[in-house]
Design a protein around this motif. Structure first.
Motif, PDB file in Angstrom:
ATOM      1  N   GLN A 200       0.828  -1.211   0.000  1.00  0.00           N
ATOM      2  CA  GLN A 200       0.000   0.000   0.000  1.00  0.00           C
ATOM      3  C   GLN A 200       0.859   1.257   0.000  1.00  0.00           C
ATOM      4  O   GLN A 200       0.617   2.197  -0.753  1.00  0.00           O
ATOM      5  CB  GLN A 200      -0.932   0.005   1.217  1.00  0.00           C
ATOM      6  CG  GLN A 200      -1.868   1.204   1.245  1.00  0.00           C
ATOM      7  CD  GLN A 200      -2.825   1.177   2.426  1.00  0.00           C
ATOM      8  OE1 GLN A 200      -2.885   0.205   3.182  1.00  0.00           O
ATOM      9  NE2 GLN A 200      -3.570   2.246   2.594  1.00  0.00           N
TER      10      GLN A 200
ATOM     11  N   SER B  43      -6.197   2.723  -0.395  1.00  0.00           N
ATOM     12  CA  SER B  43      -6.778   1.905   0.669  1.00  0.00           C
ATOM     13  C   SER B  43      -6.045   0.579   0.805  1.00  0.00           C
ATOM     14  O   SER B  43      -5.357   0.132  -0.114  1.00  0.00           O
ATOM     15  CB  SER B  43      -8.257   1.632   0.374  1.00  0.00           C
ATOM     16  OG  SER B  43      -8.383   0.755  -0.730  1.00  0.00           O
ATOM     17  N   ARG B  44      -6.267  -0.031   1.940  1.00  0.00           N
ATOM     18  CA  ARG B  44      -5.708  -1.359   2.190  1.00  0.00           C
ATOM     19  C   ARG B  44      -6.335  -2.366   1.224  1.00  0.00           C
ATOM     20  O   ARG B  44      -5.657  -3.237   0.702  1.00  0.00           O
ATOM     21  CB  ARG B  44      -5.985  -1.743   3.642  1.00  0.00           C
ATOM     22  CG  ARG B  44      -5.510  -3.110   4.018  1.00  0.00           C
ATOM     23  CD  ARG B  44      -5.863  -3.403   5.490  1.00  0.00           C
ATOM     24  NE  ARG B  44      -5.554  -4.755   5.821  1.00  0.00           N
ATOM     25  CZ  ARG B  44      -4.329  -5.210   6.085  1.00  0.00           C
ATOM     26  NH1 ARG B  44      -3.316  -4.380   6.070  1.00  0.00           N
ATOM     27  NH2 ARG B  44      -4.134  -6.465   6.373  1.00  0.00           N
ATOM     28  N   GLU B  45      -7.630  -2.228   0.982  1.00  0.00           N
ATOM     29  CA  GLU B  45      -8.334  -3.127   0.069  1.00  0.00           C
ATOM     30  C   GLU B  45      -7.718  -3.066  -1.333  1.00  0.00           C
ATOM     31  O   GLU B  45      -7.528  -4.095  -1.980  1.00  0.00           O
ATOM     32  CB  GLU B  45      -9.816  -2.767   0.002  1.00  0.00           C
ATOM     33  CG  GLU B  45     -10.605  -3.671  -0.914  1.00  0.00           C
ATOM     34  CD  GLU B  45     -12.066  -3.285  -1.021  1.00  0.00           C
ATOM     35  OE1 GLU B  45     -12.846  -4.130  -1.483  1.00  0.00           O
ATOM     36  OE2 GLU B  45     -12.432  -2.148  -0.675  1.00  0.00           O
ATOM     37  N   GLU B  46      -7.389  -1.875  -1.804  1.00  0.00           N
ATOM     38  CA  GLU B  46      -6.752  -1.719  -3.115  1.00  0.00           C
ATOM     39  C   GLU B  46      -5.413  -2.453  -3.146  1.00  0.00           C
ATOM     40  O   GLU B  46      -5.084  -3.128  -4.118  1.00  0.00           O
ATOM     41  CB  GLU B  46      -6.551  -0.232  -3.424  1.00  0.00           C
ATOM     42  CG  GLU B  46      -5.955   0.039  -4.782  1.00  0.00           C
ATOM     43  CD  GLU B  46      -5.762   1.525  -5.058  1.00  0.00           C
ATOM     44  OE1 GLU B  46      -4.779   1.864  -5.738  1.00  0.00           O
ATOM     45  OE2 GLU B  46      -6.577   2.341  -4.587  1.00  0.00           O
TER      46      GLU B  46
ATOM     47  N   GLU C 299      -4.557  -5.021  -1.272  1.00  0.00           N
ATOM     48  CA  GLU C 299      -4.827  -6.461  -1.236  1.00  0.00           C
ATOM     49  C   GLU C 299      -5.218  -6.978  -2.617  1.00  0.00           C
ATOM     50  O   GLU C 299      -4.717  -8.019  -3.065  1.00  0.00           O
ATOM     51  CB  GLU C 299      -5.947  -6.761  -0.234  1.00  0.00           C
ATOM     52  CG  GLU C 299      -5.516  -6.576   1.197  1.00  0.00           C
ATOM     53  CD  GLU C 299      -6.652  -6.748   2.190  1.00  0.00           C
ATOM     54  OE1 GLU C 299      -6.365  -7.252   3.290  1.00  0.00           O
ATOM     55  OE2 GLU C 299      -7.795  -6.365   1.895  1.00  0.00           O
TER      56      GLU C 299
END
Length: 134
Positions: A11, A18-21, A23
């Motif tokens: 990240q 974002s963390r989701e991006e 991941e």
């Protein structure tokens, strides 16, 4: 390297929002790597990264791998991420940098040998000491 640390580094290096991006970028990159490198090599790398990510490198047929250039790698990863290739290229570069620090130097050198010269821009000489603290 633990999962949270791996994703946090991706990240940060990818300058993700974002963390989701991060991941999604990590999983997409690893899944594309799985298509490129032989299964036995994928399994060796999988054994050195967090178990939450190693599943992305598991192959059903360990004898198959494809050969494709950097642009194709970026395009395939971009499709998996469902984003623009220019952003994907930054993500892939970040994942490769973290991967380089997550596996032993010997395994990374062996892994790197599977890539043609056009991939050179994805390989950095960074070390974990240059990565931001988690």
């Amino acid at each position: 390297m633990e999962y949270t640390e791996f994703i946090t580094h991706v990240q940060s290096l990818a300058q993700s929002n974002s963390r989701e991006e991060a991941e999604i970028a990590t999983r997409a990159t690893l899944e594309t790597l799985k298509e490129l490198i032989p299964g036995d090599e994928a399994q060796e790398i999988a054994g050195e990264i967090p178990s939450e990510l190693s599943e992305c490198l598991h192959k059903i047929d360990t004898d198959t791998s494809e050969s494709f250039h950097l642009q194709e790698f970026i395009e395939r990863t971009s499709q998996k991420e469902n984003i623009e290739p220019t952003t994907t290229a930054m993500h892939v570069r970040a994942v490769f940098a973290v991967l380089q620090n997550a596996v032993t130097p010997e395994k990374f050198k062996k892994f790197r040998a599977y890539f043609s010269h056009d991939y050179e821009e994805l390989f950095t000489t960074s070390s974990t000491s240059e990565m931001p603290a988690v």
